[in-house]
Design a protein around this motif. Structure first.
Motif, PDB file in Angstrom:
ATOM      1  N   SER A  95      47.370  39.650  38.237  1.00  0.00           N
ATOM      2  CA  SER A  95      46.630  38.917  37.202  1.00  0.00           C
ATOM      3  C   SER A  95      45.680  39.798  36.393  1.00  0.00           C
ATOM      4  O   SER A  95      45.420  39.510  35.214  1.00  0.00           O
ATOM      5  CB  SER A  95      45.841  37.775  37.838  1.00  0.00           C
ATOM      6  OG  SER A  95      44.862  38.278  38.726  1.00  0.00           O
ATOM      7  N   GLU A  96      45.170  40.889  36.981  1.00  0.00           N
ATOM      8  CA  GLU A  96      44.112  41.637  36.313  1.00  0.00           C
ATOM      9  C   GLU A  96      44.432  43.098  36.028  1.00  0.00           C
ATOM     10  O   GLU A  96      43.780  43.698  35.181  1.00  0.00           O
ATOM     11  CB  GLU A  96      42.824  41.576  37.161  1.00  0.00           C
ATOM     12  CG  GLU A  96      42.317  40.179  37.435  1.00  0.00           C
ATOM     13  CD  GLU A  96      41.922  39.449  36.171  1.00  0.00           C
ATOM     14  OE1 GLU A  96      41.509  40.121  35.195  1.00  0.00           O
ATOM     15  OE2 GLU A  96      42.035  38.211  36.137  1.00  0.00           O
ATOM     16  N   LYS A 103      54.120  43.253  35.678  1.00  0.00           N
ATOM     17  CA  LYS A 103      53.662  41.924  36.092  1.00  0.00           C
ATOM     18  C   LYS A 103      54.825  40.956  36.201  1.00  0.00           C
ATOM     19  O   LYS A 103      54.944  40.212  37.182  1.00  0.00           O
ATOM     20  CB  LYS A 103      52.628  41.416  35.088  1.00  0.00           C
ATOM     21  CG  LYS A 103      52.042  40.064  35.426  1.00  0.00           C
ATOM     22  CD  LYS A 103      51.062  39.605  34.356  1.00  0.00           C
ATOM     23  CE  LYS A 103      49.909  40.572  34.232  1.00  0.00           C
ATOM     24  NZ  LYS A 103      48.871  40.070  33.290  1.00  0.00           N
ATOM     25  N   LYS A 107      56.129  39.227  39.711  1.00  0.00           N
ATOM     26  CA  LYS A 107      56.136  37.767  39.826  1.00  0.00           C
ATOM     27  C   LYS A 107      57.523  37.262  40.185  1.00  0.00           C
ATOM     28  O   LYS A 107      57.672  36.346  40.999  1.00  0.00           O
ATOM     29  CB  LYS A 107      55.655  37.127  38.522  1.00  0.00           C
ATOM     30  CG  LYS A 107      54.173  37.290  38.265  1.00  0.00           C
ATOM     31  CD  LYS A 107      53.741  36.591  36.993  1.00  0.00           C
ATOM     32  CE  LYS A 107      53.850  35.078  37.126  1.00  0.00           C
ATOM     33  NZ  LYS A 107      53.298  34.387  35.950  1.00  0.00           N
ATOM     34  N   GLU A 165      46.786  33.677  42.312  1.00  0.00           N
ATOM     35  CA  GLU A 165      46.974  34.131  40.936  1.00  0.00           C
ATOM     36  C   GLU A 165      46.582  33.046  39.938  1.00  0.00           C
ATOM     37  O   GLU A 165      45.906  33.320  38.933  1.00  0.00           O
ATOM     38  CB  GLU A 165      48.432  34.548  40.731  1.00  0.00           C
ATOM     39  CG  GLU A 165      48.723  35.153  39.374  1.00  0.00           C
ATOM     40  CD  GLU A 165      50.200  35.453  39.203  1.00  0.00           C
ATOM     41  OE1 GLU A 165      50.606  35.693  38.053  1.00  0.00           O
ATOM     42  OE2 GLU A 165      50.932  35.438  40.209  1.00  0.00           O
ATOM     43  N   ASP A 166      46.979  31.815  40.209  1.00  0.00           N
ATOM     44  CA  ASP A 166      46.588  30.702  39.333  1.00  0.00           C
ATOM     45  C   ASP A 166      45.069  30.536  39.309  1.00  0.00           C
ATOM     46  O   ASP A 166      44.479  30.263  38.250  1.00  0.00           O
ATOM     47  CB  ASP A 166      47.238  29.400  39.808  1.00  0.00           C
ATOM     48  CG  ASP A 166      48.747  29.407  39.623  1.00  0.00           C
ATOM     49  OD1 ASP A 166      49.232  30.198  38.782  1.00  0.00           O
ATOM     50  OD2 ASP A 166      49.443  28.643  40.328  1.00  0.00           O
ATOM     51  N   LEU A 168      42.835  32.880  39.789  1.00  0.00           N
ATOM     52  CA  LEU A 168      42.261  33.997  39.040  1.00  0.00           C
ATOM     53  C   LEU A 168      42.455  33.818  37.540  1.00  0.00           C
ATOM     54  O   LEU A 168      41.567  34.143  36.742  1.00  0.00           O
ATOM     55  CB  LEU A 168      42.897  35.312  39.507  1.00  0.00           C
ATOM     56  CG  LEU A 168      42.567  35.730  40.948  1.00  0.00           C
ATOM     57  CD1 LEU A 168      43.482  36.847  41.405  1.00  0.00           C
ATOM     58  CD2 LEU A 168      41.118  36.161  41.060  1.00  0.00           C
ATOM     59  N   TYR A 169      43.615  33.297  37.145  1.00  0.00           N
ATOM     60  CA  TYR A 169      43.866  33.037  35.730  1.00  0.00           C
ATOM     61  C   TYR A 169      42.928  31.954  35.189  1.00  0.00           C
ATOM     62  O   TYR A 169      42.621  31.925  33.992  1.00  0.00           O
ATOM     63  CB  TYR A 169      45.318  32.596  35.512  1.00  0.00           C
ATOM     64  CG  TYR A 169      46.296  33.732  35.368  1.00  0.00           C
ATOM     65  CD1 TYR A 169      46.067  34.782  34.475  1.00  0.00           C
ATOM     66  CD2 TYR A 169      47.465  33.765  36.129  1.00  0.00           C
ATOM     67  CE1 TYR A 169      46.966  35.823  34.361  1.00  0.00           C
ATOM     68  CE2 TYR A 169      48.373  34.813  36.011  1.00  0.00           C
ATOM     69  CZ  TYR A 169      48.110  35.837  35.117  1.00  0.00           C
ATOM     70  OH  TYR A 169      48.997  36.873  34.988  1.00  0.00           O
ATOM     71  N   ALA A 170      42.483  31.058  36.067  1.00  0.00           N
ATOM     72  CA  ALA A 170      41.634  29.947  35.637  1.00  0.00           C
ATOM     73  C   ALA A 170      40.189  30.367  35.361  1.00  0.00           C
ATOM     74  O   ALA A 170      39.412  29.592  34.801  1.00  0.00           O
ATOM     75  CB  ALA A 170      41.645  28.840  36.698  1.00  0.00           C
ATOM     76  N   GLN A 173      37.656  33.407  30.284  1.00  0.00           N
ATOM     77  CA  GLN A 173      37.625  34.744  29.694  1.00  0.00           C
ATOM     78  C   GLN A 173      36.212  35.154  29.312  1.00  0.00           C
ATOM     79  O   GLN A 173      35.877  36.346  29.318  1.00  0.00           O
ATOM     80  CB  GLN A 173      38.540  34.764  28.461  1.00  0.00           C
ATOM     81  CG  GLN A 173      38.734  36.126  27.840  1.00  0.00           C
ATOM     82  CD  GLN A 173      39.488  37.094  28.745  1.00  0.00           C
ATOM     83  OE1 GLN A 173      40.289  36.674  29.578  1.00  0.00           O
ATOM     84  NE2 GLN A 173      39.245  38.388  28.575  1.00  0.00           N
ATOM     85  N   LYS A 176      34.514  37.315  31.933  1.00  0.00           N
ATOM     86  CA  LYS A 176      34.960  38.707  31.951  1.00  0.00           C
ATOM     87  C   LYS A 176      34.356  39.489  30.780  1.00  0.00           C
ATOM     88  O   LYS A 176      33.870  40.621  30.961  1.00  0.00           O
ATOM     89  CB  LYS A 176      36.487  38.761  31.882  1.00  0.00           C
ATOM     90  CG  LYS A 176      37.195  37.939  32.949  1.00  0.00           C
ATOM     91  CD  LYS A 176      38.702  37.935  32.738  1.00  0.00           C
ATOM     92  CE  LYS A 176      39.386  36.979  33.698  1.00  0.00           C
ATOM     93  NZ  LYS A 176      40.846  36.917  33.474  1.00  0.00           N
TER      94      LYS A 176
END
Length: 295
Positions: A95-96, A103, A107, A165-166, A168-170, A173, A176
């Motif tokens: 994810s990062e 990626k 996946k 992963e989901d 972390l994506y949530a 932004q 960050k």
């Protein structure tokens, strides 16, 4: 039909489907208890849970499932020690850190791994891992705790990785970007901002991964060795509760003591899973509070 009426219909439909799901689950639990509780006319709850001998076909029979409980817990523990760091770190990398091309490849590999039938992994453990363990460590058998733990970890990694992963994506932004604006490095942003903000989702991923490990049947049936005894080493054979139920249910006479004992084993497994999920839910909530406070 107006938009409001459509919303009412959809709402009622979801409500009915939820009730059906709850009803089915309730019927399963009722059936489990109805078939399992009669064993306690022959043996006390304490003797059943903490008894060290499981000989249901002997005369007189011995219905002690403590070795089965220990077997379930120990393979779950060792598989978690492998699966949790691998799953969480792979999710962080995908994810990062990983470039877009890598990626997508990773996946796809993880999704393919999640789709492997457990019986295929069991055959792999019997044909490849077991002989290697036996030859490398000079063991009487390669069907043991290590073999089962490795394969259970392989099965749990996709679940932990995908859900982490989901989570972390949530993470927004904005978090960050604010971290980078303050001069933090990518590693510092991941360790101090992204992971704390996603701890609740990551802990849920770990819970589901461990739940799959403790409830898995086919792999432990094929590679754990099937010895209903308390292990003294990680290279000893064990028989977890799901494996014992699967191996013996077909041979147990209907409504016999052996039959009821297997259902009672299922009751114990049910309560263990329930307690595990309640504790894990509490931990997830605490992590959520810690993550919010950190941010």
């Amino acid at each position: 039909m107006t938009r409001y009426q459509k919303e009412i219909v959809i709402k009622n439909l979801f409500f009915i489907l939820s009730l059906i799901s709850i009803l089915i689950l309730g019927l399963i639990v009722v059936f489990l208890f109805r078939e399992g509780l009669p064993i306690f006319r022959e043996v006390s709850v304490r003797e059943f849970i903490f008894g060290r001998e499981w000989y249901p076909t002997y005369s007189p029979p011995a219905y002690g499932i403590w070795p089965l409980i220990v077997g379930s817990l120990i393979v779950t523990l060792f598989s978690s020690l492998l699966a949790v760091p691998l799953g969480v770190l792979s999710a962080v990398y995908i994810s990062e850190i990983a470039p877009p091309a890598i990626k997508e490849i990773l996946k796809s590999i993880i999704e393919l791994l999640a789709g492997l039938p457990s019986v295929v992994l069991g055959f792999f453990g019997m044909v490849i891992i077991a002989p290697w363990l036996q030859d490398t460590f000079d063991l009487p058998t390669g069907l043991n705790i290590v073999n089962a733990s490795v394969l259970l970890a392989v099965m749990a990694v996709p679940t932990i990785s995908s859900i982490s992963e989901d989570a972390l994506y949530a993470v927004p932004q904005d978090f960050k970007e604010a971290s980078y604006a303050l001069g933090a490095t990518k590693f510092e942003t991941i360790a101090r901002i992204i992971i704390p903000a996603a701890l609740s989702g990551i802990s849920t991923a770990v819970i589901l991964g461990m739940a799959r490990a403790i409830g898995e049947t086919m792999v432990v049936l094929m590679v754990a060795g099937g010895a209903a005894a308390i292990p003294e080493s990680i290279f000893d054979s064990v028989r977890p509760m799901p494996a014992s139920i699967a191996a013996e249910m077909g041979e147990a006479p209907f409504r016999s003591g052996h039959y009821h004992a297997l259902f009672a084993t299922g009751i114990i497994l049910f309560f263990m899973t329930l307690a595990f999920n309640l504790i894990a839910d509490y931990i997830a909530q605490k992590f959520k509070e810690v993550g919010s406070a950190t941010l």
